[in-house]
Each structure stands twice: as C-alpha cells, then as structure tokens.
Design a protein around this motif. Structure first.
Motif, PDB file in Angstrom:
ATOM      1  N   GLY A 350       9.674 -78.228 -38.376  1.00 33.57           N
ATOM      2  CA  GLY A 350       9.158 -76.880 -38.194  1.00 33.57           C
ATOM      3  C   GLY A 350       8.732 -76.667 -36.756  1.00 33.57           C
ATOM      4  N   GLN A 351       8.611 -75.397 -36.376  1.00 34.08           N
ATOM      5  CA  GLN A 351       8.190 -75.062 -35.021  1.00 34.08           C
ATOM      6  C   GLN A 351       7.065 -74.041 -35.076  1.00 34.08           C
ATOM      7  N   ARG A 352       6.044 -74.274 -34.261  1.00 33.11           N
ATOM      8  CA  ARG A 352       4.894 -73.372 -34.212  1.00 33.11           C
ATOM      9  C   ARG A 352       5.163 -72.222 -33.251  1.00 33.11           C
ATOM     10  N   HIS A 353       4.277 -71.222 -33.320  1.00 36.84           N
ATOM     11  CA  HIS A 353       4.449 -70.035 -32.485  1.00 36.84           C
ATOM     12  C   HIS A 353       4.324 -70.356 -30.989  1.00 36.84           C
ATOM     13  N   ASP A 354       3.612 -71.440 -30.648  1.00 33.19           N
ATOM     14  CA  ASP A 354       3.449 -71.801 -29.236  1.00 33.19           C
ATOM     15  C   ASP A 354       4.572 -72.693 -28.721  1.00 33.19           C
ATOM     16  N   GLY A 355       5.565 -72.973 -29.546  1.00 37.20           N
ATOM     17  CA  GLY A 355       6.687 -73.793 -29.128  1.00 37.20           C
ATOM     18  C   GLY A 355       6.568 -75.253 -29.513  1.00 37.20           C
ATOM     19  N   ALA A 356       5.408 -75.687 -30.001  1.00 34.36           N
ATOM     20  CA  ALA A 356       5.241 -77.072 -30.433  1.00 34.36           C
ATOM     21  C   ALA A 356       6.073 -77.327 -31.682  1.00 34.36           C
ATOM     22  N   GLY A 357       6.566 -78.558 -31.806  1.00 39.70           N
ATOM     23  CA  GLY A 357       7.340 -78.924 -32.969  1.00 39.70           C
ATOM     24  C   GLY A 357       6.575 -79.874 -33.876  1.00 39.70           C
ATOM     25  N   GLU A 358       6.935 -79.881 -35.153  1.00 38.68           N
ATOM     26  CA  GLU A 358       6.235 -80.756 -36.093  1.00 38.68           C
ATOM     27  C   GLU A 358       7.198 -81.287 -37.137  1.00 38.68           C
ATOM     28  N   ILE A 359       7.003 -82.576 -37.422  1.00 37.54           N
ATOM     29  CA  ILE A 359       7.739 -83.227 -38.496  1.00 37.54           C
ATOM     30  C   ILE A 359       6.753 -83.473 -39.619  1.00 37.54           C
ATOM     31  N   SER A 360       6.960 -82.807 -40.746  1.00 39.26           N
ATOM     32  CA  SER A 360       6.019 -82.871 -41.862  1.00 39.26           C
ATOM     33  C   SER A 360       6.602 -83.710 -42.992  1.00 39.26           C
ATOM     34  N   VAL A 361       5.745 -84.555 -43.562  1.00 32.58           N
ATOM     35  CA  VAL A 361       6.117 -85.381 -44.704  1.00 32.58           C
ATOM     36  C   VAL A 361       5.164 -85.025 -45.842  1.00 32.58           C
ATOM     37  N   ARG A 362       5.708 -84.415 -46.884  1.00 35.92           N
ATOM     38  CA  ARG A 362       4.893 -83.976 -48.010  1.00 35.92           C
ATOM     39  C   ARG A 362       5.289 -84.778 -49.254  1.00 35.92           C
ATOM     40  N   ASP A 363       4.290 -85.212 -50.019  1.00 33.87           N
ATOM     41  CA  ASP A 363       4.578 -85.971 -51.237  1.00 33.87           C
ATOM     42  C   ASP A 363       3.771 -85.415 -52.393  1.00 33.87           C
ATOM     43  N   THR A 364       4.130 -85.838 -53.587  1.00 30.74           N
ATOM     44  CA  THR A 364       3.415 -85.419 -54.803  1.00 30.74           C
ATOM     45  C   THR A 364       2.655 -86.590 -55.391  1.00 30.74           C
ATOM     46  N   GLY A 365       2.142 -87.450 -54.522  1.00 26.32           N
ATOM     47  CA  GLY A 365       1.403 -88.624 -54.959  1.00 26.32           C
ATOM     48  C   GLY A 365       0.011 -88.268 -55.465  1.00 26.32           C
ATOM     49  N   PRO A 366      -0.849 -89.293 -55.628  1.00 23.33           N
ATOM     50  CA  PRO A 366      -2.179 -89.065 -56.205  1.00 23.33           C
ATOM     51  C   PRO A 366      -3.136 -88.318 -55.283  1.00 23.33           C
ATOM     52  N   GLY A 367      -2.818 -88.212 -53.994  1.00 25.20           N
ATOM     53  CA  GLY A 367      -3.725 -87.538 -53.069  1.00 25.20           C
ATOM     54  C   GLY A 367      -4.843 -88.455 -52.600  1.00 25.20           C
ATOM     55  N   ILE A 368      -5.570 -87.979 -51.622  1.00 22.35           N
ATOM     56  CA  ILE A 368      -6.629 -88.779 -50.993  1.00 22.35           C
ATOM     57  C   ILE A 368      -7.900 -87.937 -50.952  1.00 22.35           C
ATOM     58  N   ALA A 369      -9.017 -88.539 -51.336  1.00 27.59           N
ATOM     59  CA  ALA A 369     -10.304 -87.815 -51.304  1.00 27.59           C
ATOM     60  C   ALA A 369     -10.675 -87.451 -49.866  1.00 27.59           C
ATOM     61  N   ALA A 370     -11.390 -86.347 -49.719  1.00 28.51           N
ATOM     62  CA  ALA A 370     -11.703 -85.804 -48.389  1.00 28.51           C
ATOM     63  C   ALA A 370     -12.510 -86.782 -47.542  1.00 28.51           C
TER      64      ALA A 370
END
Length: 447
Positions: A350-370
C-alpha cells in the motif's frame, strides 16, 4: 621622573623667593636674617597650602568613585592623579576580564551534562547550575544558603555526607520518581565540597537489558544443548531400535536447527547494529522480493492456511535486499506460525498520501493483548514463551524487523486485537519508494 626635579626646584624657588622678599623687608627694620627666614617659611607654607588644596581635589575625585578622568593639575599632583587613574583603570580592566572569565566558566558549567553544586563547610548551598536543581528538585535561587541535607533527604546521600565517605558515588532515586541519579562528592578548599549529579536512568536500563540479553541467550542455547547432550548419551549407552534411533536423531537435528537459527539471528542483529545505513540509490523490484517471501511462506504453511499476496505492479524499493527480505520474511513467518490451521494470512502493498510505502501482513490468529504490544520488539520478549518455542521462533524476529525498518528510515507498526488477529506493517519513507512510470498510451486510457 622629571616632575620630581621640577617640584624640588619649585619648592626651592618659593623658599628663595620668600627669603629674598623677607630679607628686603627685614633690612628696613634691622632684621635681615629673621626676615629672610620668615619669608622662606611663608613660601613653604604657601606650597603646603597649595598641596592641601590639590590633595583635596584628588580625594574628592577618589571619593566619588574615580569614574571620571582625574582632575587637570600640573606638576606633582597632576602626575599623582594620572598614575592613580591608570592604576584604577588597569584594575577595572582586570576585574572585567575576571568577570568575563567567570561568566564563561559558569556558562560552561551550565552546558555540562552533569549537575554541579558547590557546598560550603557547613554543607550549605553556595551555587548550583540548573541541571543540578532539576536533578535534586531544588529552586536554585530560593534554596541558596540552605543546608543541602534539609532539602535532599535520600538516606544514602545523607549517610555519605555524615560519614564523609566520598570515595564512591551513591545512587539515589530522582525526587520526581522518574529514574535514578548518581551523586559524587569531592572535597576542595577549606572544608568546601563539589557535588556532581548525573541521571543514570538510561544507562541502568541499558545495563539491565544487556544482562537480560546475556541471560536469555544463555538460556536459549543451554536448553537445546541439554537436549542434544541427553540424546547423545542415550545413543551411546542404550541399545535402540532403528525406529527409536531415527526418532532420536530427528529430535537432535531439530534442536541443532534451533541453535543454528538462534545464532543466525544473533549474527544478523550484530551485523545490522554495526554496519552503515543502506544506500538510497540501490533499487530492487518488490515483486522479486515478494516471490522469495511467498515461496518460504507456502513451504512453512504446507497448505494449512489460506495465503494471499499482493505486491503491487512495478514497485521498486531502495535499500539492502537481504535486510528487507529478512524483515518481510520474519513478519510473514510469524503470521503463519501463530495462525491456527484454516486461518488466513494476507500480505499486501500500500501507499500513503505522503508517498510512503507499506508492506502489511495481516493474520487471523489469536491476537495480542494491548499491554504486550510496546514490548514485542524487545529481544527474546515472548507473550507466551512455551508456545513460541513450540512454533520454532527464536524471540529475535521482530527485533530484527525493527532494526531493518529504522536503518531504512522507516518504522514497524503493530496493531492487534485479542481474538481477531494482528496486523504488522513495515513502513518505508517516500525516498525509498519508486512507482512505475506509465507510458503516454497507458495514461491516455486512464490506467
């Protein structure tokens, strides 16, 4: 020195002139000698009167501070006034130079990274810089001439002053409770003391992290070594069947691989911390990077998860290919390891409005407490230690990702909700992202 002879000649002239006049006047009365002596005496008296008047002018000039030029006088008194003025101006210049040096010295102390305080023989505060006042919770103006132990009541500090044990520094808590201070006292002069304070909070935190790191490395290596040593002893002393022998060798290979992975990650961290930042003019296709990541992820998942990859079209990144590959691979491998069978792992560009780029890794695992999120990038930090070891992790993966991101001018962003999954995003600045250049025909068709 000519003025001395002129003054002598002037005094002799007055005496001789007075004597001559007295001799002439006394001759008419028959007192020639007495008249001459009286005339000479009168001449000397006139000289003394003149000296008294001149002296009064000089004293009046000195009494008002001698800020103006000396009175305009000739002869002895003019020379005396001029010399006094030169001496006073020289003293003033010396005093001004001393004040400037003192001001420079105090300015240098103010710029010191340490707090500095001067105590008299009664342990009263004579002076302190702003940093010492902040360290000890004092007001540098209001607390002058106050006994320091009445203001700083830390037992270790008070005991050091009372025992006059100044050889070693003492550590006291920051009055505002924000950390730890080191206090050094050195005697000087006639019973006076120089007190130096230093905020050692970060240093102590770094030392604690270093100790924890060494302890964790020792523990992580000792555990598989113990297992391997036990299996070696088993193979040596017990007759095993072929099936049992293969099982033992497989477990030994597993533990050896675990140690190899740990040593590899440690070497990677050492290399990241000790090498210069990657150049921003060495470009690599994101698709090539993604192909290698995707191959590793599918091999690790072995069909147990739904994997989705979107690397964009024609994206190029500037940086070290091996480092970026290591970072993205760590993120994707973690997602695969911690996502239960049948879960989903999505990797997208993905690309942000300021031109920065990002590689995102999303999973459906158990999650992590805050409460765990701020510490995830610490070395060997694990939300669930036993589960991490079961998945084959070394506890260094996210630390490596964080270092790679920082070396490329980016950052690692972590979002997670317990029971819903997690999202790890490697963000890179605009200077390290290059988009494909569209042809004129493509632009005309609205691509």
């Amino acid at each position: 020195m000519a003025w001395i002879w002129w003054r002598v000649l002037f005094a002799l002239s007055l005496a001789l002139g007075g004597g001559f006049i007295g001799h002439a006047l006394g001759a008419a009365q028959g007192y020639t000698v007495r008249g001459a002596l009286a005339g000479a005496l009168i001449g000397v008296v006139l000289l003394l009167i003149r000296d008294v008047l001149m002296g009064r002018r000089v004293l009046r000039w000195l009494s008002v501070g001698a800020h103006e030029a000396s009175p305009a006088m000739a002869g002895f008194w003019g020379e005396l006034g001029s010399r006094i003025e030169r001496a006073l101006r020289s003293r003033e210049r010396q005093a001004e130079a001393e004040r400037e040096r003192l001001a420079q010295f105090l300015t240098a102390i103010e710029a010191s990274p340490n707090g500095v305080m001067l105590l008299d023989a009664s342990e009263q505060i004579e002076w302190c810089n702003q940093l010492a006042a902040e360290h000890l919770g004092l007001d540098r103006q209001r607390d002058l001439r106050q006994r320091v132990t009445n203001l700083v009541r830390a037992p270790a500090f008070v005991a050091m002053l009372q025992a006059r044990a100044f050889e070693q520094p003492v550590q006291i808590p920051h009055p505002a409770g924000r950390g730890l201070l080191s206090v050094i006292v050195r005697p000087y002069g006639e019973g006076q003391r120089l007190l130096l304070t230093q905020d050692i909070t970060e240093r102590e935190r770094a030392d604690a992290m270093r100790r924890d790191f060494v302890a964790n490395v020792s523990h992580e290596i000792r555990t598989p070594l113990t297992v391997v040593a036990g299996f070696v002893e088993t193979l040596t002393n017990l007759p095993l069947s072929e099936v049992e022998r293969k099982r033992v060798l497989a477990l030994m290979a597993q533990q050896a691989h675990r140690m190899q992975s740990l040593v590899g990650d440690l070497l990677t961290l050492a290399r990241l911390e000790g090498s210069p930042r990657p150049a921003a003019d060495s470009w690599l296709p994101l698709a090539r990077l993604g192909a290698a990541v995707e191959l590793d992820a599918r091999g690790l998942s072995a069909g147990r998860h739904r994997l989705a990859f979107d690397w964009g079209q024609g994206i190029e990144l500037a940086g070290n290919e091996a480092e970026l590959l290591s970072a993205v691979t760590n993120l994707v491998s973690n997602a695969v390891r911690y996502t239960p069978d049948g879960g989903t792992v999505e990797v997208s560009w993905g690309q942000r409005h300021d031109g920065a780029g990002e590689i995102s890794v999303r999973d459906t695992g158990p999650g992590i407490a805050a409460e765990h999120l701020p510490r995830l990038t610490e070395r060997f930090y694990r939300v669930d230690g036993s589960r991490s070891r079961d998945t084959g992790g070394t506890g260094l993966g996210l630390a490596i990702v964080k270092h790679v991101a920082q070396r490329h001018g980016g950052e690692l962003l972590i979002e997670s909700t317990v029971g819903e999954g997690s999202r790890f995003t490697l963000m890179l600045p605009p200077a390290r992202v290059r988009l494909p250049v569209l042809s004129a025909a493509a632009q005309g068709t609205g691509w």
